[in-house]
Design an enzyme around this catalytic site. Structure first.
Site, PDB file in Angstrom:
ATOM      1  N   LYS A 152      -5.306  -7.448  -0.447  1.00  0.00           N
ATOM      2  CA  LYS A 152      -4.353  -6.969   0.576  1.00  0.00           C
ATOM      3  C   LYS A 152      -4.966  -7.119   1.971  1.00  0.00           C
ATOM      4  CE  LYS A 152      -2.078  -3.921  -2.693  1.00  0.00           C
ATOM      5  NZ  LYS A 152      -1.943  -2.586  -3.304  1.00  0.00           N
ATOM      6  N   GLN A 198      -4.536   3.307  -2.360  1.00  0.00           N
ATOM      7  CA  GLN A 198      -4.488   2.530  -3.599  1.00  0.00           C
ATOM      8  C   GLN A 198      -4.405   3.470  -4.808  1.00  0.00           C
ATOM      9  OE1 GLN A 198      -4.267  -0.911  -3.774  1.00  0.00           O
ATOM     10  NE2 GLN A 198      -3.863  -0.523  -5.932  1.00  0.00           N
ATOM     11  N   ASP A 247       3.922   1.762   1.583  1.00  0.00           N
ATOM     12  CA  ASP A 247       4.145   1.588   0.144  1.00  0.00           C
ATOM     13  C   ASP A 247       5.499   2.162  -0.271  1.00  0.00           C
ATOM     14  OD1 ASP A 247       2.376   0.074  -1.312  1.00  0.00           O
ATOM     15  OD2 ASP A 247       0.910   1.682  -1.576  1.00  0.00           O
TER      16      ASP A 247
END
Ligand code: NDP
Length: 300
Positions: free
Chosen positions: A54, A98, A121
């Site tokens: 990412k 994460q 997200d």
């Protein structure tokens, strides 16, 4: 019949190029460089790989990334304090924690601590709630399901009135994918591990999204001829012919389903590349939201 192959790598490259162009434009116009903060807790190897890719992808489109790593013994308070600090950091327009977090940490609380405007997200309960409501719009949509919708659009799927079946009801893929399809006026059925007669339900689908994490579960006779099939699953199966001893396959038995479906994503090279591309798009959106807030503040 051999299905049209939905090339996720090519479509993701197109999205990334669009993002890179828009980032370059905004920076040339004197606006801020979009910034993505990644938070990695613990030493899970897969999570480390995801975060690395990412950050690399961010750099490639001109997004600045700020990596934060906490040890697996980090406390709830330490993780939440880091999030609060990133919420206040003006260089940061997106915060990515994460998942999964190491056991003992309350994931829901950590996600709820992320500023709504930086929730790239799309997992903040308010963004999720807005996605689940009629007539409301979340600021961000979770990346993998958003990527599935882009793949379907690019492949020419018609959503209105279509029968759509989503296999899986997770918070990160199945449920938001179903909501997105519903907002596009599809008639949606969500299946899970307690659903009865999956083959018959799947056979009704004009659009089938498989997100269960079971290698090659969806067989050719589960698929309606001509259906659009999106395979989210990533599973390892043994393969003695490979040096690694395994290969990656999806939740769909690709070789046989491609003979029935109208369009299908491969694994790898389908949904996977889209997830990161959508994260980059969301981070750019985070920067644009910050611009809009600054303008509104100046006008007030
Ligand atoms: P979860 O394990 O969180 O959810 C799996 C879902 O599938 C659950 O709803 C579960 O039902 C359902 N399920 C499991 N077994 C069966 C079965 N035999 N029949 C019917 N339903 C079943 O997984 P995720 O949603 O996080 O991920 C799904 C897959 O997608 C995984 O392979 C994952 O690696 C992959 N993935 C890929 C991404 C990408 O970028 N390509 C991103 C995220 C995930 P129940 O709720 O009843 O337990």
């Amino acid at each position: 019949m051999t299905a049209h192959l939905i090339d996720g790598a090519a479509i993701a490259a197109k999205v990334r190029a669009e993002v890179a162009g828009l980032v370059a434009q905004r920076v040339a116009a004197g606006k801020s460089i979009p910034g993505l903060a990644t938070v990695l807790v613990g030493d899970n190897a897969a999570s480390q790989t995801y975060v690395r890719s990412k950050r690399k992808a961010s750099a490639e489109v001109g997004i600045e990334s700020f990596g934060h790593e906490l040890s697996k013994t980090a406390t709830q308070r330490e993780v939440e304090e880091l999030v609060v600090q990133l919420n206040a950091d003006r260089r940061v327009h997106g915060i990515l924690v994460q998942l999964p977090l190491p056991g003992g940490l309350d994931e829901e609380k950590v996600l709820a601590a992320i500023s709504l405007e930086k929730d790239v997200d799309g997992f903040h309960p308010i963004n999720v709630g807005r996605l689940a409501m009629k007539g409301r719009r979340p600021l961000f949509v979770p990346c993998t399901p958003a990527g599935c919708l882009v793949l379907l659009e690019e492949a020419g799927a018609q959503f209105r009135g279509a029968q759509a079946v989503v296999l899986g009801r997770s918070n990160i893929v199945g449920l938001p994918a179903a909501m997105l399809l519903l907002h596009r006026d599809a008639t949606v059925t969500i299946c899970h591990s307690r659903s009865r007669d999956l083959p018959a339900i799947c056979r009704s689908a004009d659009i089938l999204i498989a997100a269960v994490g079971r290698a090659q579960m969806v067989r050719a006779d589960w698929v309606k001829p001509g259906a659009f099939v999106i395979d989210v699953g990533i599973n390892r199966i043994e393969d003695a012919a490979r040096k690694s001893g395994y290969r990656l396959v999806g939740d769909v038995a690709f070789d046989e389903v491609k003979e029935v479906a109208g369009a299908i994503t491969p694994v790898p090279g389908g949904v996977g590349p889209m997830t990161i591309a959508m994260l980059l798009r969301n981070t750019l959106r985070g920067a644009e939201l910050a611009d809009e807030r600054a303008v509104a503040l100046a006008a007030s």
